[in-house]
Design an enzyme around this catalytic site. Structure first.
Site, PDB file in Angstrom:
ATOM      1  N   ASP A  16     -55.749  78.152 -58.819  1.00  0.00           N
ATOM      2  CA  ASP A  16     -56.633  78.853 -57.889  1.00  0.00           C
ATOM      3  C   ASP A  16     -56.375  80.358 -57.942  1.00  0.00           C
ATOM      4  O   ASP A  16     -55.239  80.800 -57.771  1.00  0.00           O
ATOM      5  CB  ASP A  16     -56.375  78.348 -56.463  1.00  0.00           C
ATOM      6  CG  ASP A  16     -57.287  79.014 -55.445  1.00  0.00           C
ATOM      7  OD1 ASP A  16     -58.374  78.461 -55.183  1.00  0.00           O
ATOM      8  OD2 ASP A  16     -56.918  80.089 -54.929  1.00  0.00           O
ATOM      9  N   TYR A  51     -57.816  89.023 -56.146  1.00  0.00           N
ATOM     10  CA  TYR A  51     -56.367  89.002 -56.381  1.00  0.00           C
ATOM     11  C   TYR A  51     -55.957  89.953 -57.512  1.00  0.00           C
ATOM     12  O   TYR A  51     -54.770  90.264 -57.655  1.00  0.00           O
ATOM     13  CB  TYR A  51     -55.859  87.589 -56.723  1.00  0.00           C
ATOM     14  CG  TYR A  51     -56.145  86.517 -55.683  1.00  0.00           C
ATOM     15  CD1 TYR A  51     -56.625  86.838 -54.423  1.00  0.00           C
ATOM     16  CD2 TYR A  51     -55.926  85.170 -55.974  1.00  0.00           C
ATOM     17  CE1 TYR A  51     -56.900  85.850 -53.491  1.00  0.00           C
ATOM     18  CE2 TYR A  51     -56.186  84.178 -55.044  1.00  0.00           C
ATOM     19  CZ  TYR A  51     -56.685  84.521 -53.810  1.00  0.00           C
ATOM     20  OH  TYR A  51     -56.951  83.542 -52.893  1.00  0.00           O
ATOM     21  N   LYS A  66     -63.443  83.089 -57.161  1.00  0.00           N
ATOM     22  CA  LYS A  66     -64.154  83.374 -55.900  1.00  0.00           C
ATOM     23  C   LYS A  66     -64.981  84.654 -55.988  1.00  0.00           C
ATOM     24  O   LYS A  66     -64.536  85.642 -56.581  1.00  0.00           O
ATOM     25  CB  LYS A  66     -63.147  83.488 -54.746  1.00  0.00           C
ATOM     26  CG  LYS A  66     -62.224  82.283 -54.641  1.00  0.00           C
ATOM     27  CD  LYS A  66     -61.302  82.337 -53.439  1.00  0.00           C
ATOM     28  CE  LYS A  66     -60.235  81.254 -53.547  1.00  0.00           C
ATOM     29  NZ  LYS A  66     -59.006  81.693 -54.195  1.00  0.00           N
ATOM     30  N   HIS A  90     -65.893  83.813 -51.225  1.00  0.00           N
ATOM     31  CA  HIS A  90     -64.501  83.993 -50.787  1.00  0.00           C
ATOM     32  C   HIS A  90     -64.371  84.007 -49.258  1.00  0.00           C
ATOM     33  O   HIS A  90     -63.439  83.452 -48.694  1.00  0.00           O
ATOM     34  CB  HIS A  90     -63.960  85.307 -51.372  1.00  0.00           C
ATOM     35  CG  HIS A  90     -62.477  85.417 -51.400  1.00  0.00           C
ATOM     36  ND1 HIS A  90     -61.787  86.000 -52.432  1.00  0.00           N
ATOM     37  CD2 HIS A  90     -61.533  85.009 -50.536  1.00  0.00           C
ATOM     38  CE1 HIS A  90     -60.490  85.932 -52.192  1.00  0.00           C
ATOM     39  NE2 HIS A  90     -60.313  85.342 -51.043  1.00  0.00           N
ATOM     40  N   LEU A  96     -47.757  76.283 -46.828  1.00  0.00           N
ATOM     41  CA  LEU A  96     -46.325  76.355 -46.521  1.00  0.00           C
ATOM     42  C   LEU A  96     -46.052  77.402 -45.445  1.00  0.00           C
ATOM     43  O   LEU A  96     -44.914  77.771 -45.196  1.00  0.00           O
ATOM     44  CB  LEU A  96     -45.526  76.656 -47.797  1.00  0.00           C
ATOM     45  CG  LEU A  96     -45.772  75.636 -48.919  1.00  0.00           C
ATOM     46  CD1 LEU A  96     -45.054  76.046 -50.190  1.00  0.00           C
ATOM     47  CD2 LEU A  96     -45.328  74.244 -48.488  1.00  0.00           C
TER      48      LEU A  96
HETATM   49  P1  A2P Z   1     -41.924  81.914 -53.685  1.00  0.00           P
HETATM   50  O1  A2P Z   1     -43.088  82.371 -54.509  1.00  0.00           O
HETATM   51  O2  A2P Z   1     -40.768  82.835 -53.772  1.00  0.00           O
HETATM   52  O3  A2P Z   1     -41.538  80.472 -53.955  1.00  0.00           O
HETATM   53  P2  A2P Z   1     -48.682  81.618 -49.708  1.00  0.00           P
HETATM   54  O4  A2P Z   1     -48.764  81.805 -48.250  1.00  0.00           O
HETATM   55  O5  A2P Z   1     -49.301  82.756 -50.421  1.00  0.00           O
HETATM   56  O6  A2P Z   1     -49.196  80.271 -50.100  1.00  0.00           O
HETATM   57  O7  A2P Z   1     -47.142  81.676 -50.134  1.00  0.00           O
HETATM   58  C1  A2P Z   1     -46.276  80.593 -50.039  1.00  0.00           C
HETATM   59  C2  A2P Z   1     -44.897  81.093 -49.720  1.00  0.00           C
HETATM   60  O8  A2P Z   1     -43.989  79.984 -49.701  1.00  0.00           O
HETATM   61  C3  A2P Z   1     -44.371  82.067 -50.751  1.00  0.00           C
HETATM   62  O9  A2P Z   1     -43.655  83.052 -50.061  1.00  0.00           O
HETATM   63  C4  A2P Z   1     -43.437  81.222 -51.623  1.00  0.00           C
HETATM   64  O10 A2P Z   1     -42.386  81.996 -52.136  1.00  0.00           O
HETATM   65  C5  A2P Z   1     -42.929  80.196 -50.621  1.00  0.00           C
HETATM   66  N1  A2P Z   1     -42.617  78.891 -51.214  1.00  0.00           N
HETATM   67  C6  A2P Z   1     -43.337  78.228 -52.133  1.00  0.00           C
HETATM   68  N2  A2P Z   1     -42.805  77.025 -52.390  1.00  0.00           N
HETATM   69  C7  A2P Z   1     -41.711  76.902 -51.625  1.00  0.00           C
HETATM   70  C8  A2P Z   1     -40.730  75.892 -51.433  1.00  0.00           C
HETATM   71  N3  A2P Z   1     -40.800  74.766 -52.105  1.00  0.00           N
HETATM   72  N4  A2P Z   1     -39.730  76.138 -50.559  1.00  0.00           N
HETATM   73  C9  A2P Z   1     -39.671  77.312 -49.882  1.00  0.00           C
HETATM   74  N5  A2P Z   1     -40.570  78.301 -49.994  1.00  0.00           N
HETATM   75  C10 A2P Z   1     -41.584  78.118 -50.857  1.00  0.00           C
END
Ligand code: A2P
Length: 323
Positions: free
Chosen positions: A49, A54, A83, A116, A218
């Protein structure tokens, strides 16, 4: 509840239920999106995506092209979402905007092309234009006219499927009730996670065979320059979520992703860290019980990390409505 690898869209195409998100705040070099896309494809992601906004479509496209060239994947096995940015809502600008993305990506078609957001800016070079006083320069094209131009992109074979992002129910209904509608949106991509369960929007989407695609699953990367709520609770540190993960021998991120998947939501997981990229894909080999699902539902607090408050005065700002 079992979760299939793909969901079927209302136009017959299939979407892999776990996608790789590539958005990162400005401070991260675009080369990180490129390298991470490569790692993600090698790890097994088949859904990527991104978006014109971006600013990484050249890099993401290069990674995809390389993985096709080295025979890790074939183009037809990969699902790519792009998008339409908000300076291109005027019907005559839709196809040129798509063609620019295709050129940057070195692709002949997109699998999915989304509006978007419903918020629209004045067309021009600046993606987020402001006047000399720093006031946003808005535009207000009828979304149904933009949608017709999206339909024409599908008819021209430049995209397989078309959908929307950050639309509320009223805006979805506007499209669904458009006289002469040719194609329904296949999805609405919105912020959705344990603290913002989107249950009402999800039920509405399901009743119209529209897939809800979740971003910031997340709890978001909390880039404060982009309107993210300051001091917001960190979702992955939630004690209830952590306890469910510890009980199952899974990480909080895996449990958070699995919870959405079991509700029939397509998830986008962004990470630029190779270990976490792989970890986030390992969510189809375990199940959450009905009790665990209920416990996790209880965490909802209808809290948006990214309410885009700076655009709240736009006539089509989507988040004044309840959903
Ligand atoms: P990182 O890229 O260092 O793993 P978004 O809100 O843009 O979807 O970003 C997701 C956030 O969650 C990013 O800061 C990413 O940091 C973090 N992240 C992604 N996967 C995990 C994981 N398995 N455990 C903890 N943090 C994560």
């Amino acid at each position: 509840m079992a979760v299939e690898h793909y969901a079927v869209l209302n136009d017959g195409h299939r979407i892999p239920v776990i996608g790789f998100g590539t958005f990162a705040p400005e401070k991260f070099p675009k080369s990180m999106a490129e390298e991470s896309t490569r790692v993600a494809i090698e790890a097994g992601y088949r859904h990527i995506d991104s978006a014109y906004l971006y600013g990484n479509e050249v890099e993401v496209g290069r990674a995809i092209k390389e993985k096709i060239a080295d025979r890790t994947i074939r183009r037809e096995d990969l699902f790519y979402t792009g998008k339409l940015w908000s300076t291109f809502h005027s019907p005559d600008l839709v196809r040129p905007a798509l063609e620019k993305s295709l050129k940057d990506l070195q692709m002949s078609y997109l699998d999915l092309f989304l509006i978007h957001t419903s918020v629209e800016f004045k067309p021009g070079e600046d993606l987020i234009p402001v006047d000399e006083d720093g006031k946003y320069l808005y535009n207000n094209t009828d979304l149904r006219d933009t949608w017709e131009a999206m339909e024409q992109c599908k008819d021209a074979g430049l995209v397989k499927s078309i959908g929307v992002s950050n639309f509320n129910r009223r805006q979805l209904e506007l499209i669904l009730n458009k006289p002469g509608l040719k194609y329904k949106p296949v999805c609405n991509q919105v912020e959705c996670h344990l603290y913002l369960n989107q249950n009402k929007l999800l039920a509405f989407c399901k009743s119209h065979d529209i897939v809800l695609v979740a971003y910031s699953v997340l709890g978001s990367s909390r880039d404060e320059t982009f309107g993210m709520s300051k001091g917001a609770p960190v979702l992955l540190e939630d004690p209830v979520l952590k306890a469910v993960g510890e009980k199952l021998g899974r990480t909080s991120a895996q449990v958070a992703l699995r919870h959405l998947l079991q509700k029939g939501i397509v998830v986008l997981a962004k990470s630029f860290n190779p270990t976490r990229i792989k970890q986030n894909l390992q969510v189809l080999d375990f199940q959450l019980s009905v009790e665990d699902m209920e416990t996790l539902e209880g965490l909802n607090r209808n809290m948006r990390y990214d309410a885009m408050p700076m655009w709240a005065d736009h006539p089509k700002y989507p988040f004044h409505d309840e959903y």
